[in-house]
Motif scaffolding. Structure first.
Motif, PDB file in Angstrom:
ATOM      1  N   ARG A  64      -0.594  16.637  28.105  1.00 17.72           N
ATOM      2  CA  ARG A  64      -2.152  16.154  29.015  1.00 17.72           C
ATOM      3  C   ARG A  64      -2.480  15.173  29.094  1.00 17.72           C
ATOM      4  NH1 ARG A  64      -0.833  22.034  27.318  1.00 17.72           N
ATOM      5  NH2 ARG A  64      -1.389  23.742  28.119  1.00 17.72           N
ATOM      6  N   PRO A  65      -3.697  15.056  29.106  1.00 18.08           N
ATOM      7  CA  PRO A  65      -3.854  13.718  28.778  1.00 18.08           C
ATOM      8  C   PRO A  65      -4.524  13.755  27.655  1.00 18.08           C
ATOM      9  CG  PRO A  65      -5.049  15.263  30.631  1.00 18.08           C
ATOM     10  CD  PRO A  65      -4.022  15.757  30.186  1.00 18.08           C
ATOM     11  N   PRO A  66      -4.773  12.145  27.560  1.00 15.82           N
ATOM     12  CA  PRO A  66      -4.673  11.575  26.119  1.00 15.82           C
ATOM     13  C   PRO A  66      -5.596  12.046  24.984  1.00 15.82           C
ATOM     14  CG  PRO A  66      -4.063   9.932  27.389  1.00 15.82           C
ATOM     15  CD  PRO A  66      -4.625  10.878  27.953  1.00 15.82           C
ATOM     16  N   ALA A  67      -6.636  12.318  26.129  1.00 18.39           N
ATOM     17  CA  ALA A  67      -8.474  12.712  24.885  1.00 18.39           C
ATOM     18  C   ALA A  67      -8.013  13.723  25.140  1.00 18.39           C
ATOM     19  CB  ALA A  67      -9.686  12.375  25.441  1.00 18.39           C
ATOM     20  N   TRP A  68      -6.790  14.965  25.204  1.00 16.19           N
ATOM     21  CA  TRP A  68      -6.770  16.370  25.263  1.00 16.19           C
ATOM     22  C   TRP A  68      -7.025  16.802  23.472  1.00 16.19           C
ATOM     23  CZ3 TRP A  68      -3.152  20.024  23.777  1.00 16.19           C
ATOM     24  CH2 TRP A  68      -3.130  21.704  24.477  1.00 16.19           C
ATOM     25  N   TRP A  80     -10.483  16.788  22.483  1.00 13.46           N
ATOM     26  CA  TRP A  80     -11.558  17.549  22.297  1.00 13.46           C
ATOM     27  C   TRP A  80     -11.452  18.799  21.875  1.00 13.46           C
ATOM     28  CZ3 TRP A  80     -15.798  18.034  25.518  1.00 13.46           C
ATOM     29  CH2 TRP A  80     -16.136  16.839  26.360  1.00 13.46           C
ATOM     30  N   ARG A  81      -9.691  18.999  21.669  1.00 14.13           N
ATOM     31  CA  ARG A  81      -9.672  20.955  21.605  1.00 14.13           C
ATOM     32  C   ARG A  81      -9.962  20.894  19.930  1.00 14.13           C
ATOM     33  NH1 ARG A  81      -3.076  20.579  20.691  1.00 14.13           N
ATOM     34  NH2 ARG A  81      -3.094  23.102  20.670  1.00 14.13           N
ATOM     35  N   LEU A 138     -12.885  19.156  18.514  1.00 11.62           N
ATOM     36  CA  LEU A 138     -13.336  18.917  18.483  1.00 11.62           C
ATOM     37  C   LEU A 138     -14.509  20.404  17.451  1.00 11.62           C
ATOM     38  CD1 LEU A 138     -15.449  17.430  21.480  1.00 11.62           C
ATOM     39  CD2 LEU A 138     -14.933  15.859  19.760  1.00 11.62           C
ATOM     40  N   PRO A 139     -15.755  19.259  16.122  1.00 15.66           N
ATOM     41  CA  PRO A 139     -16.251  20.621  15.655  1.00 15.66           C
ATOM     42  C   PRO A 139     -17.158  21.137  15.892  1.00 15.66           C
ATOM     43  CG  PRO A 139     -16.770  18.369  14.731  1.00 15.66           C
ATOM     44  CD  PRO A 139     -15.677  18.335  15.142  1.00 15.66           C
ATOM     45  N   ALA A 140     -17.625  22.103  16.253  1.00 17.60           N
ATOM     46  CA  ALA A 140     -19.026  23.115  16.649  1.00 17.60           C
ATOM     47  C   ALA A 140     -19.813  22.874  16.365  1.00 17.60           C
ATOM     48  CB  ALA A 140     -18.704  24.530  16.447  1.00 17.60           C
ATOM     49  N   ALA A 161     -21.891  25.785  21.568  1.00 13.17           N
ATOM     50  CA  ALA A 161     -21.503  24.791  20.730  1.00 13.17           C
ATOM     51  C   ALA A 161     -20.691  23.626  21.091  1.00 13.17           C
ATOM     52  CB  ALA A 161     -21.396  26.079  19.132  1.00 13.17           C
ATOM     53  N   GLN A 162     -20.174  23.814  22.227  1.00 15.33           N
ATOM     54  CA  GLN A 162     -19.665  22.213  22.272  1.00 15.33           C
ATOM     55  C   GLN A 162     -20.572  21.312  22.836  1.00 15.33           C
ATOM     56  OE1 GLN A 162     -16.969  21.150  20.373  1.00 15.33           O
ATOM     57  NE2 GLN A 162     -16.020  22.944  19.367  1.00 15.33           N
ATOM     58  N   TRP A 192     -16.222  20.766  27.174  1.00 13.43           N
ATOM     59  CA  TRP A 192     -15.480  21.454  26.669  1.00 13.43           C
ATOM     60  C   TRP A 192     -14.756  22.403  26.822  1.00 13.43           C
ATOM     61  CZ3 TRP A 192     -14.947  25.509  22.850  1.00 13.43           C
ATOM     62  CH2 TRP A 192     -14.151  25.870  22.421  1.00 13.43           C
ATOM     63  N   TRP A 221     -11.813  21.042  29.016  1.00 12.23           N
ATOM     64  CA  TRP A 221     -10.815  20.709  28.375  1.00 12.23           C
ATOM     65  C   TRP A 221      -9.694  22.157  27.962  1.00 12.23           C
ATOM     66  CZ3 TRP A 221      -8.787  16.713  28.801  1.00 12.23           C
ATOM     67  CH2 TRP A 221      -9.703  14.470  28.714  1.00 12.23           C
ATOM     68  N   GLN A 222     -10.159  22.346  27.588  1.00 15.83           N
ATOM     69  CA  GLN A 222      -9.212  23.526  26.588  1.00 15.83           C
ATOM     70  C   GLN A 222      -8.479  24.523  27.546  1.00 15.83           C
ATOM     71  OE1 GLN A 222     -10.128  23.442  23.440  1.00 15.83           O
ATOM     72  NE2 GLN A 222     -11.299  21.788  24.087  1.00 15.83           N
ATOM     73  N   GLN A 276      -9.990  10.751  33.919  1.00 16.11           N
ATOM     74  CA  GLN A 276      -8.303  11.076  32.873  1.00 16.11           C
ATOM     75  C   GLN A 276      -7.346  11.878  32.840  1.00 16.11           C
ATOM     76  OE1 GLN A 276      -9.948  11.169  28.846  1.00 16.11           O
ATOM     77  NE2 GLN A 276     -12.365  10.868  29.714  1.00 16.11           N
ATOM     78  N   ALA A 303      -3.545  11.038  33.770  1.00 15.26           N
ATOM     79  CA  ALA A 303      -2.409  11.491  33.477  1.00 15.26           C
ATOM     80  C   ALA A 303      -1.353  12.210  34.132  1.00 15.26           C
ATOM     81  CB  ALA A 303      -2.766  12.569  32.636  1.00 15.26           C
TER      82      ALA A 303
END
Lengths: 508, 508
Positions: A85-89, A92-93, A95-97, B341-342, B346, B349-350, B396, B400
């Motif tokens: 997947r794209p590098p930033a994925w 993103w997965r 990230l704190p809520a 909450a995101q 977000w 992205w998931q 992005q 990819a």
């Protein structure tokens, strides 16, 4: 940018033990408040030099705070799923809520720095990665996130000692770091490119904090206090305003030690030595300014300093070496009406010298982060963003061949008092002392802190600050001239190297 | 990004003559208000295609407004003085003061585009220039400036006609443009790199406005109204808040014409043709998804459209071609508590597919600039910045290897009514129609405007929008499948070319 993190910050055990309980309690309280309000997530980025205590500090935070509300994430090798997947994925997965804290090791900055240090990417690609990081963080902040960026620093000497002690310790030797950190070339590159990254990405909405990593008490307390104050401030903001408001403050050094303390103000020159050295440096300066390589450059010097530190006298000794047609002295006072009708950097841009020329700024654009900050003439957001804007400005000057030399002339409080009193007594000097000077003197400690932050955030490879011990005017004048001469010589040498490369057709 | 500026916008003489007097008066009024308040400067950047009326429009503005308060600046060849200083110096010395308007021709964008089109710089250097422009504009806005960025556009055909008519006109033939514009390759490159620049630098604090340049009445009225509303809004903001607040609004098309009008909704397919074509395209799709080149790619399709436009039916026809293990359908409704909450991107992205896989988004991240904008679920600043954030996101994905295909399924109001009524009558379809649908229908025109802005600002070379005529469901379904197939084939061809280059060792 890293100078203040190489002066041996330390907190003794007694002070530490006395301060920690209250800090822990306050951190827990703010953590629960955040959890209840669920107004924003907290993202903590951990970067810096190998062995500077990154892991230990995160461990400490988990002990101090409620670890159930903290997610520690390490981004090392990419997994199969991430590679698909794209590098930033991967970020993103994880990230704190809202209401929670995420601590990111090995984040986007580690990736770009590793790539650049090991030569997999060049400057232009690094800049693309930097722009990507800026966009990501801007978006996260606009969406409400509170971001802390910590850079743990060690001097090269400190790092080598630290790596050795870890290797010698049987309990820690398994932690021995990648071989390449043993090489001082790696350290140099890491610091060089690290500075570029920090300079570009330290923005008002997500500033970097550089933390000296030698003493565990110091680094723990500093990080703890920064998190505490930043989170407290953000929770105080009106609802829906958690972002873009610079809630992460600059705090005073927790051990009260600053770069200014490292100056030896007793340094002085005898009259004979002074006269000889002054003439030597003036002649050298005059020669350098007439050097034909100067046609590709311009010179800008910035003089800041305590009131009565001798800026005027130093500037006169610099100017005395030159033909008046070659330089221009720009005294900076409160802005005029025309100047207030423009962005604050405008009046300085107007005075940028053409190639071959020299401009002396007697006070400068740093007024924004000194007097304007202290007197409240601009908002904290304004002066926080100014550090980045100033770095951008000076980088543009440097890229165009302008050599920027910046001086802070430092005297102690007693010397200032003597000079103020002398000025009041000597009729022809009386114009030099005003009510303002006495008022500024009352804010000595505020200025001290502001100077520290200014140097930390704007002393860069492209335009470093030179702190000048100015209790002895002779010493100061010679040091100023010598520093300018060294800067010119270095720039000329670089140009020569560059020209040779071009001739060989090796120019990138 | 330029689609809406190639549909022949025009304002007839009567309408124009009727509207101009009031506009002129209002513009003069706001100009004097600005001069008196002296709260901020207005900076107008003029860019775009040769012959698209840049000069004429500025001339018109000078006629309409008080030219004593306007400074028109051309940045063409650098002067000696400018060459001796950093590149940005020429812009800084020409900045308008608070209370005044500066119109910048040949600004920083022209420079970077010229450089890239003529191959003096490559993509990475262009990106550095873009980042520099973003920093400059962010700083100017933070310092209070109100920035308008106008891109005057012509289709290639329109441009050629325009250049020819200028050349034939003895009064204008001296204005004949640089030779290179006669070449269609120059036009293509200019538009290609222009899109990259607009995409990256259209930010909420300084968005671009693309203006079709064929009809002088249309372009004059559009620019005049944008300036008027933007300045009025900015003057209404509380003091000290002139910046970062997106005071430059998106206005409705002044000739009420939108890209959606250019659709021929009568297009339809007979049943036999439909069944044959559907099966052909499904087989082609199935084959493409099993192609080994698909391992380097992933596929994302976005379905947006009017309520009852047939998204569900189209999606089923797409899915029917595949093994269910290869795709995943993600229906997007109001966000859950976890999702709220995101950051808003977000949850998308998931769901990004891994390489080789396919995700169908039934509604998508475009909710931000459609329903959230229209229902006021987010602030104008939020949805204005979303365009840029979405473009970054899709870039992005593309980088990819993800192929992004976006559909807007368009029906007319009468067809929607028929389908709503039919749904209410058929028991097993009744779940498909709710109060919300009827409420949305009342906001038909708001959605129409929002869709127009969405396509203008997010239809890019990397992820173009396809508008689908959906009054006839058969037509729509086949067009959807065919578009996906074309996108896959194009992407595969690009990969092949790229692979060949790599093999030849020619990879940059």
């Amino acid at each position: 940018m890293f100078e203040s993190a190489e002066i041996g910050h330390a907190i003794d055990k007694d002070t530490y033990d006395a301060e920690v309980p209250a800090l822990r309690e306050a951190l827990l309280e703010v953590q629960y408040e955040l959890q209840q309000q669920k107004r924003f997530p907290v993202i903590v980025l951990i970067n810096g030099i190998e062995g500077a205590g990154k892991g230990e500090t995160v461990k400490l935070l988990n002990e101090w705070m409620d670890p159930r509300l903290i997610e520690v994430r390490t981004f090392d090798q990419q997994t199969d799923e991430e590679l698909a997947r794209p590098p930033a994925w991967r970020y993103w997965r994880q990230l704190p809520a809202k209401g929670r804290m995420g601590i990111f090791f090995g984040n986007w900055y580690s990736q770009m720095l590793q790539g650049r240090v090991h030569g997999q990417i060049k400057d232009a690609r690094l800049d693309q990665a930097i722009a990507g990081a800026e966009r990501l963080e801007k978006m996260l902040c606009d969406e409400g996130a509170l971001i802390f960026k910590f850079w743990f620093h060690l001097s090269k000497k400190q790092m080598k000692a630290r790596l050795k002690s870890l290797a010698d310790d049987p309990l820690h030797s398994w932690r021995i770091s990648p071989l390449d950190w043993q090489q001082s070339e790696t350290y140099d590159k890491f610091v060089h490119f690290g500075e570029r990254v920090l300079r570009r990405t330290s923005r008002d909405y997500a500033p970097w904090h550089v933390i000296e990593g030698v003493d565990s008490n110091y680094r723990g307390l500093t990080v703890g206090k920064l998190l505490l104050e930043g989170m407290q401030n953000a929770l105080k903001l009106p609802k829906g305003k958690a972002s873009g408001m610079n809630p992460a403050p600059l705090i005073a050094s927790v051990d009260k030690k600053s770069l200014l303390d490292s100056l030896d103000l007793t340094q002085r020159l005898e009259k004979d030595d002074y006269e000889e050295q002054l003439i030597t440096e003036q002649a050298r300066f005059s020669g350098l300014m007439r050097d034909k390589r100067m046609r590709k450059h311009a010179l800008v010097t910035v003089f800041e300093g305590n009131d009565a530190a001798g800026k005027g006298g130093a500037i006169r000794r610099v100017a005395a070496a030159l033909d008046p047609r070659q330089y221009h002295i720009v005294p900076i006072a409160a802005p005029s009406e025309d100047e207030r009708a423009q962005p604050y950097l405008w009046r300085f841009w107007q005075k940028i010298p053409a190639r071959g020329m020299f401009t002396v700024f007697d006070r400068s654009w740093y007024g924004r982060v000194l007097v304007e900050r202290i007197e409240g003439f601009c908002t904290p957001t304004d002066w926080m963003r100014a550090y980045g804007e100033i770095n951008d400005f000076e980088e543009q000057l440097r890229d165009a061949g302008v050599i920027v030399v910046k001086f802070w002339l430092a005297i102690d409080k007693a010397t200032q008092l003597e000079r103020f009193q002398a000025r009041e007594e000597i009729p022809f000097k009386r114009f030099k002392i005003t009510e303002d000077d006495w008022r500024n003197r009352d804010k000595w400690d505020d200025y001290r802190a502001a100077v520290g932050d200014m140097v930390d955030r704007t002393s860069t490879e492209i335009a470093p600050w030179t702190l000048v011990e100015a209790n002895d005017k002779r010493w100061a004048r010679v040091k100023v001239l010598r520093t300018i001469n060294q800067a010119l010589e270095e720039a000329f040498e670089k140009s020569d190297k560059h020209d040779k490369k071009v001739k060989k057709g090796k120019k990138k």
